[in-house]
Design a protein around this motif. Structure first.
Motif, PDB file in Angstrom:
ATOM      1  N   MET A 114       0.829  -1.200   0.000  1.00  0.00           N
ATOM      2  CA  MET A 114       0.000   0.000   0.000  1.00  0.00           C
ATOM      3  C   MET A 114       0.868   1.256   0.000  1.00  0.00           C
ATOM      4  SD  MET A 114      -3.021  -1.185   2.629  1.00  0.00           S
ATOM      5  CE  MET A 114      -3.894   0.383   2.557  1.00  0.00           C
ATOM      6  N   ALA A 115       1.909   1.266   0.833  1.00  0.00           N
ATOM      7  CA  ALA A 115       2.815   2.416   0.878  1.00  0.00           C
ATOM      8  C   ALA A 115       3.506   2.620  -0.461  1.00  0.00           C
ATOM      9  CB  ALA A 115       3.847   2.233   1.980  1.00  0.00           C
ATOM     10  N   SER A 116       3.682   1.531  -1.206  1.00  0.00           N
ATOM     11  CA  SER A 116       4.305   1.594  -2.533  1.00  0.00           C
ATOM     12  C   SER A 116       3.314   1.970  -3.626  1.00  0.00           C
ATOM     13  CB  SER A 116       4.960   0.243  -2.863  1.00  0.00           C
ATOM     14  OG  SER A 116       5.905  -0.115  -1.862  1.00  0.00           O
ATOM     15  N   GLY A 117       2.104   2.316  -3.224  1.00  0.00           N
ATOM     16  CA  GLY A 117       1.112   2.791  -4.178  1.00  0.00           C
ATOM     17  C   GLY A 117       0.446   1.710  -5.001  1.00  0.00           C
ATOM     18  N   LEU A 118       0.381   0.492  -4.453  1.00  0.00           N
ATOM     19  CA  LEU A 118      -0.221  -0.610  -5.200  1.00  0.00           C
ATOM     20  C   LEU A 118      -1.655  -0.881  -4.754  1.00  0.00           C
ATOM     21  CD1 LEU A 118       2.639  -3.271  -5.311  1.00  0.00           C
ATOM     22  CD2 LEU A 118       1.823  -1.834  -7.182  1.00  0.00           C
ATOM     23  N   PRO A 119      -2.534  -1.196  -5.700  1.00  0.00           N
ATOM     24  CA  PRO A 119      -3.820  -1.774  -5.311  1.00  0.00           C
ATOM     25  C   PRO A 119      -3.566  -3.179  -4.799  1.00  0.00           C
ATOM     26  CG  PRO A 119      -3.583  -1.829  -7.688  1.00  0.00           C
ATOM     27  CD  PRO A 119      -2.379  -1.108  -7.159  1.00  0.00           C
ATOM     28  N   VAL A 120      -4.399  -3.630  -3.871  1.00  0.00           N
ATOM     29  CA  VAL A 120      -4.203  -4.931  -3.233  1.00  0.00           C
ATOM     30  C   VAL A 120      -5.468  -5.761  -3.373  1.00  0.00           C
ATOM     31  CG1 VAL A 120      -3.775  -6.109  -1.033  1.00  0.00           C
ATOM     32  CG2 VAL A 120      -2.588  -3.954  -1.551  1.00  0.00           C
ATOM     33  N   VAL A 121      -5.290  -7.005  -3.780  1.00  0.00           N
ATOM     34  CA  VAL A 121      -6.376  -7.985  -3.728  1.00  0.00           C
ATOM     35  C   VAL A 121      -5.965  -8.998  -2.673  1.00  0.00           C
ATOM     36  CG1 VAL A 121      -7.689  -9.751  -4.956  1.00  0.00           C
ATOM     37  CG2 VAL A 121      -6.969  -7.669  -6.156  1.00  0.00           C
TER      38      VAL A 121
END
Length: 198
Positions: A114-121
Motif C-alpha cells: 500500500m505504501a508503494s502505491g499498489l492496489p491490493v487484492v
C-alpha cells in the motif's frame, strides 16, 4: 508494527507496456494458500499478466508442478527468498499486489504494498480486512480472480486505488507509531502521577 514510508514509495507509472505485473510475497507454506492464487490466475489466461512470487518453503515444488498442470508456469517467476532491502524495487515494478493467506496476524507486506502505491487484492485476513475494499472470503478463488480482472482491465482504477492505499498506509509509518506509543505512555504516566498527587 510500522513501516518506513520513505523507503516504500510509489514509482513513476508513466510507462505502461500492457502487461499486468502481479506480486505475491509470502512463505510457501499451506496457510499462505498460494494454490488459491494459481487457481484464480488460471481463469485469467486471456489477460496479459505476469506473476512474481517472492518467498520460499516446503510447498514450492508442489506449487511449481501445479502451475505447470494449470498451464500458467511460463508466466510465473519464482524469486525465492529476497532480502528486505531489495523489496521496494519489486513493489515498484508491480501493478497489483496479492495476498492469499487463510490467516494473518497483521500482514506487513500489505502495508508495504500500500505504501508503494499498489492496489491490493487479498483474502479477508489481518490488516487487509480493515484497510482495503477488495477483500474476498478465504478460499474463494473465483472471487479472487474477479477482483484481479477488475483491476487489470482498468488502469485508472489501479492508479487511483494505489494512491488511496498510499495515503492509508502513511498512518502506519514507523515514526508515527513510535510517537503514538510515546504519547500513550506519557498520558498513562501523567494520569498515575496526578492520582498520586505528584
Amino acid at each position: 508494527l510500522g513501516i518506513d514510508t520513505r523507503i516504500f514509495v510509489p514509482p513513476d507509472k508513466s510507462d505502461d507496456d500492457g502487461t499486468i505485473r502481479i506480486l505475491h510475497v509470502a512463505s510457501l507454506v499451506p496457510i499462505k494458500n498460494q494454490r488459491l492464487l494459481l487457481d484464480a490466475l488460471a481463469l485469467l489466461t486471456d489477460l496479459d499478466w505476469h506473476l512474481d512470487i517472492v518467498g520460499d518453503g516446503l510447498e514450492k515444488d508442489h506449487l511449481k508442478l501445479t502451475s505447470d498442470a494449470l498451464g500458467i508456469a511460463s508466466r510465473i517467476r519464482w524469486h525465492g527468498w529476497v532480502h528486505h532491502s531489495s523489496m521496494p524495487e519489486l513493489y515498484q515494478q508491480s501493478d497489483i499486489f496479492v495476498l492469499t493467506s487463510d490467516h494473518e496476524a497483521q500482514g506487513m507486506v500489505v502495508l508495504e504494498a500500500m505504501a508503494s502505491g499498489l492496489p491490493v487484492v487479498a483474502t479477508a485476513v489481518g490488516i487487509a480486512e480493515e484497510l482495503i475494499n477488495t477483500c474476498v472470503p478465504t478460499g474463494d478463488y473465483m472471487a479472487f480472480a474477479e477482483q484481479i480482472a477488475h483491476l487489470a482491465e482498468n488502469r485508472s482504477m489501479r492508479l487511483a486505488t494505489g494512491l488511496l492505499n498510499r495515503n492509508k498506509a502513511l498512518r502506519f509509518d514507523r515514526s508515527n507509531l513510535v510517537q503514538d506509543l510515546a504519547d500513550l505512555y506519557e498520558n498513562v504516566i501523567g494520569e498515575k502521577l496526578q492520582r498520586e498527587g505528584r
